[in-house]
Design an enzyme around this catalytic site. Structure first.
Site, PDB file in Angstrom:
ATOM      1  N   HIS A   1       5.439  -1.267  -6.691  1.00 25.69           N
ATOM      2  CA  HIS A   1       5.155  -0.097  -5.796  1.00 25.69           C
ATOM      3  C   HIS A   1       5.518  -0.605  -4.522  1.00 25.69           C
ATOM      4  O   HIS A   1       4.990  -1.915  -3.969  1.00 25.69           O
ATOM      5  CB  HIS A   1       3.900   0.121  -5.920  1.00 25.69           C
ATOM      6  CG  HIS A   1       3.417   1.595  -5.178  1.00 25.69           C
ATOM      7  ND1 HIS A   1       3.613   1.611  -3.749  1.00 25.69           N
ATOM      8  CD2 HIS A   1       3.022   2.813  -5.761  1.00 25.69           C
ATOM      9  CE1 HIS A   1       2.907   2.858  -3.392  1.00 25.69           C
ATOM     10  NE2 HIS A   1       2.885   3.548  -4.538  1.00 25.69           N
TER      11      HIS A   1
ATOM     12  N   ARG B   1       3.408   8.154   3.012  1.00 24.36           N
ATOM     13  CA  ARG B   1       4.834   8.364   3.401  1.00 24.36           C
ATOM     14  C   ARG B   1       5.239   9.743   3.314  1.00 24.36           C
ATOM     15  O   ARG B   1       6.049  10.191   4.336  1.00 24.36           O
ATOM     16  CB  ARG B   1       5.896   7.505   2.633  1.00 24.36           C
ATOM     17  CG  ARG B   1       5.834   6.245   3.063  1.00 24.36           C
ATOM     18  CD  ARG B   1       6.641   5.098   2.082  1.00 24.36           C
ATOM     19  NE  ARG B   1       5.976   4.777   0.925  1.00 24.36           N
ATOM     20  CZ  ARG B   1       6.275   4.770  -0.185  1.00 24.36           C
ATOM     21  NH1 ARG B   1       7.699   5.180  -0.541  1.00 24.36           N
ATOM     22  NH2 ARG B   1       5.635   4.426  -1.327  1.00 24.36           N
TER      23      ARG B   1
END
Lengths: 255, 536
Positions: B321, B341
């Site tokens: 990740h 994000r």
């Protein structure tokens, strides 16, 4: 035959893990290399451990058992709940061991894992969550406003206030306040009326979700259309494509 | 000591003044060729030295990371001659008490089948509970399972098992409705419609979430359902070996409860069907990476299935990740949800420059971060790590003050504990080992090549190809948990209890010997072996 040690030292791997990409790293100051030590008391014995680590790290470093009292290590499962005191305060604090950074003079021990709720309900049988509250949680109206549940919550939830809202049938608000709960059980252990506040609030959130919240029409519509086969032909055509054609289809319209 | 705040202050002049000009600007996207090039140069899956050939078993001749190869070639902790008088008999034995295991047990229970859960830690201690960002299901007017399929197969580099992926996306909405019935409360818009957000690699906004506590809300509801259903649960009792009838069918498992000692008490469970729902492998720390995984994620399901002869698929690819915390040290490996994000947080290198489209797939973003650090454009920490900035304050700059706190209370809380206000200052991130993309080979009902042995959740493979998209794992555990639970229930009705043997352990040992594997480690290892010394 090599037997692997079941005792883990997390700090070793963290140091090892640096090695892989260490060549990419630049600065280090000598003062940062050796973190200062702090004295902590674990189950009555005193240990010197590096500053800046968590209570769980400290337990590991000092050779304490680890299969119980450790879970997600991400602050959301409640397995590592612990009781601690700090110098200058007479009160117990409740914290999550994986997210509590130790400090000089801290004294702590793991929180005994409590049994489960005495109460039983099958959510699918619950028709009127607010009206049935006392049927499922017979002590849900016994709050004496001692603030104990709120004081011990490691997630800083206003537990007592949420319980009061539940009693008034305001399940939406109560359920929203309950969201960060990790079910550590500290409020259950603290409540002098044995109300099981966390389970009451979980009931409120689940009851609201299943019966009172706006129905998820979009999901119902999509599930129905899928059942009726609306997308079947398109899907089968897609699956039958060669890798190249599939890639071309999927890259369409992307940057 | 140097603090994160101090490091940020030194760099602030390159970050803070440019925030307004970076707002809502999408970084140029990569072509498919550029993506492949970035991956092959920097993604850990392509680091040849970390891999080796598997020398025995169903995947013999294939390659995987050496840590996993060691485990697949490990020896059983059991003596095949041990007494196998069952301590419990049940219709369905579920190994693993996370999202997939609880889902399957509930489904089977409601079909009138006796289910039992055995779990290594406590019921609910799993990676499911830690999932933050959300779960994908096509709900929008412009969305469909077809679009979902296209996104996921593109994200998986077209290596997904297409039939399994079809099941995932087509069962998705129904599975989410089932979650709502279990009392999971997905976020709504003010008008009551489901709130959806985009994820990395998705062409549509289709992530349902409970703020950034999605997995917690799901796991809490499922766990409470299991307890209230009266399904028996054995905690702190990891399975160490499956049992078979000697004729190729799975008939139970042996549990080794913690605290019983090396030669201590074992629990033998005879079952008509067995479901492996014991999750992933992050705590093996491949290639020295930190991990976002829970304490028990040591690949036990892979080891047990492999020994019984089940083939594993895509076990040479893992998900790192992109945004694991690297500083302060005690948060190392902890995840910063991709949802940040998708809400505008941007990645910046030491020059304060962006270097990748933040909404690219996870493998591509991770490779880009590693590239920046490799070329000296990372930011160093006092503990000797290197990372890049995740400019979290951009969320409020983009969406208005207070958004970060309202949408990501979990993240804000994690940092508030160490007096960091992530609405004001950026945080340092580096990829963290997050997910096994592959796993046990299954069919569309969740059954493996060994009759009466099922697998679901992260333990199973094929669905996600070589890279999983955000929100497809929570979906996977519910969709395939339901499928496997129902299929195992059907099978249990038409099956009798079989003989309990460890014959396959004898066969496995012979295979190890034949392959010249002299001193195998003992597996599954159950809890992380942090102190283990690695050769080379």
């Amino acid at each position: 035959m090599v037997r692997l040690s079941l005792r883990a030292n997390p700090l070793v791997i963290l140091r090892e893990s640096n090695a892989v990409f260490r060549e990419d790293c630049l600065v280090k100051t000598s003062e940062d290399q050796e973190p200062p030590k702090v004295g902590v008391e674990i189950l009555g014995r005193t240990f010197q451990v590096p500053a800046g680590i968590t209570a769980v790290d400290a337990l590991w470093l000092t050779g304490h058992a680890l299969e119980r009292g450790v879970g997600c290590l991400g602050g959301v499962c409640g397995a590592c709940t612990m009781l601690y005191t700090t110098p200058g305060s007479p009160n117990f604090n409740v914290g999550l061991g994986c997210r509590t950074v130790i400090a000089e003079g801290m004294s702590f021990f793991p929180f005994p894992q409590r049994g489960r709720s005495r109460c039983r309900y099958e959510l699918s049988d619950v028709k009127d969550p607010a009206g049935e509250l006392l049927d499922h949680f017979d002590r849900a109206d016994k709050c004496r406003h001692c603030h104990g549940c709120t004081n011990v919550c490691p997630q800083k939830i206003q537990v007592e206030e949420a319980i009061e809202l539940t009693g008034k049938g305001e399940f939406a608000k109560a359920g929203e306040m309950f969201l960060p709960c990790v079910m550590c059980g500290a409020c259950m252990a603290e409540c002098p009326e044995e109300m099981e506040p966390n389970h009451i609030l979980l009931y409120a959130r689940r009851g609201f979700a299943a019966r009172l919240a706006p129905p998820p029409h979009e999901l119902e519509r999509m599930a129905r259309e899928i059942r009726e086969g609306r997308f079947a032909a398109e899907m089968e055509a897609l699956i039958a494509l060669s890798d190249e054609s599939l890639a071309a289809r999927c890259e369409e319209g992307r940057g | 000591m140097t603090t994160l705040r101090h490091i940020f202050d030194v760099n602030a002049a390159r970050i803070v003044p440019t925030r307004e000009s970076r707002k809502n600007v999408r970084f140029s996207a990569l072509s498919p060729a550029e993506r492949e090039n970035l991956l092959s140069s920097y993604h850990p899956d392509y680091k040849a030295g970390a891999y080796r050939e598997i020398r025995a078993g169903a995947n013999k001749g294939g390659r995987t990371v050496s840590e996993l190869a060691d485990l697949l070639e490990s020896d059983s902790p059991l003596d095949p001659g041990m007494s196998l008088v069952p301590d419990h008999t049940t219709d369905l034995l579920v190994i693993g008490g996370g999202g997939a295991g609880c889902t399957a047990a509930l489904i089977a229970h409601r079909l009138g089948i006796r289910a039992m859960i055995a779990t290594k830690l406590r019921l609910g201690d799993s990676n499911t509970v830690m999932a933050e960002g959300g779960v994908q299901a096509a709900v929008g007017e412009d969305d469909s399972p077809v679009e979902h399929f296209k996104d996921a197969v593109r994200g998986g580099h077209y290596k997904n098992d297409r039939n399994l992926l079809r099941v995932l996306v087509e069962d998705g909405p129904e599975a989410m409705l089932w979650l709502c019935e279990q009392g999971v409360l997905f976020d709504r818009e003010p008008d009551g419609r489901l709130r959806v957000k985009p994820g990395g690699g998705t062409s549509r906004a289709r992530l349902l979430a409970c703020e950034d506590y999605t997995g917690l809300d799901i796991m809490r509801a499922l766990k409470e359902s299991v307890v209230h259903s009266g399904i028996p649960v054995i905690e702190y009792a990891p399975a160490v070996e499956l049992l078979s009838d000697g004729e190729g069918r799975c008939t139970g498992a042996v549990l080794a409860p913690f605290g019983a000692g090396e030669n201590g008490r074992r629990i033998v469970v005879g079952a008509k069907t067995v479901l492996l729902a014991a999750g992933g492998i992050g705590r093996l720390h491949f290639q020295g990476f930190p991990t976002s995984n829970h304490f028990g994620a040591t690949g036990d399901a892979l080891v047990m299935a492999y020994r019984l002869g089940v083939g594993l698929v895509d076990i040479d690819t893992f998900q790192y990740h992109p945004t694991g915390v690297i500083y302060p040290g005690f948060l190392a490996g902890a995840l910063v949800t991709e949802g940040m994000r998708s809400m505008g947080a941007q990645l910046l290198n030491s020059r304060g420059e962006r270097f990748i489209d933040e909404m690219e797939t996870r493998d591509v973003v991770s490779a880009a971060i590693i590239r920046e650090c490799h070329h000296g454009r990372g930011i160093s920490t006092p503990s000797g790590k290197c990372g890049v900035w995740l400019d979290t304050p951009m969320i409020d700059v983009t969406n208005g003050p207070g958004t970060l706190q309202a949408r990501f209370p979990n993240m804000v809380r994690q940092f508030t504990r160490v007096d960091l206000d992530i609405s004001k200052q950026a945080i340092l991130v580096y990829p963290t080992l997050h997910y096994q993309n592959g796993g046990i080979r299954i069919d569309e009902t969740g059954e493996t090549s060994v009759p009466n042995l099922f697998a679901a959740g992260e333990a199973a493979g094929g669905i996600h190809g070589r890279n999983r998209l955000m929100g497809n794992s929570l979906l996977d555990v519910v969709v395939f948990g339901r499928r496997a639970g129902a299929a195992a229930a059907r099978r249990s009705r038409e099956t009798e209890h079989g003989r309990l043997t460890l014959d396959h352990v004898v066969r496995h040992r012979a295979a190890l010997k034949e392959a010249g594997i002299e001193e195998p480690i003992v597996g599954p290892i159950l809890v992380p072996t942090y102190a283990r010394q690695r050769a080379g």
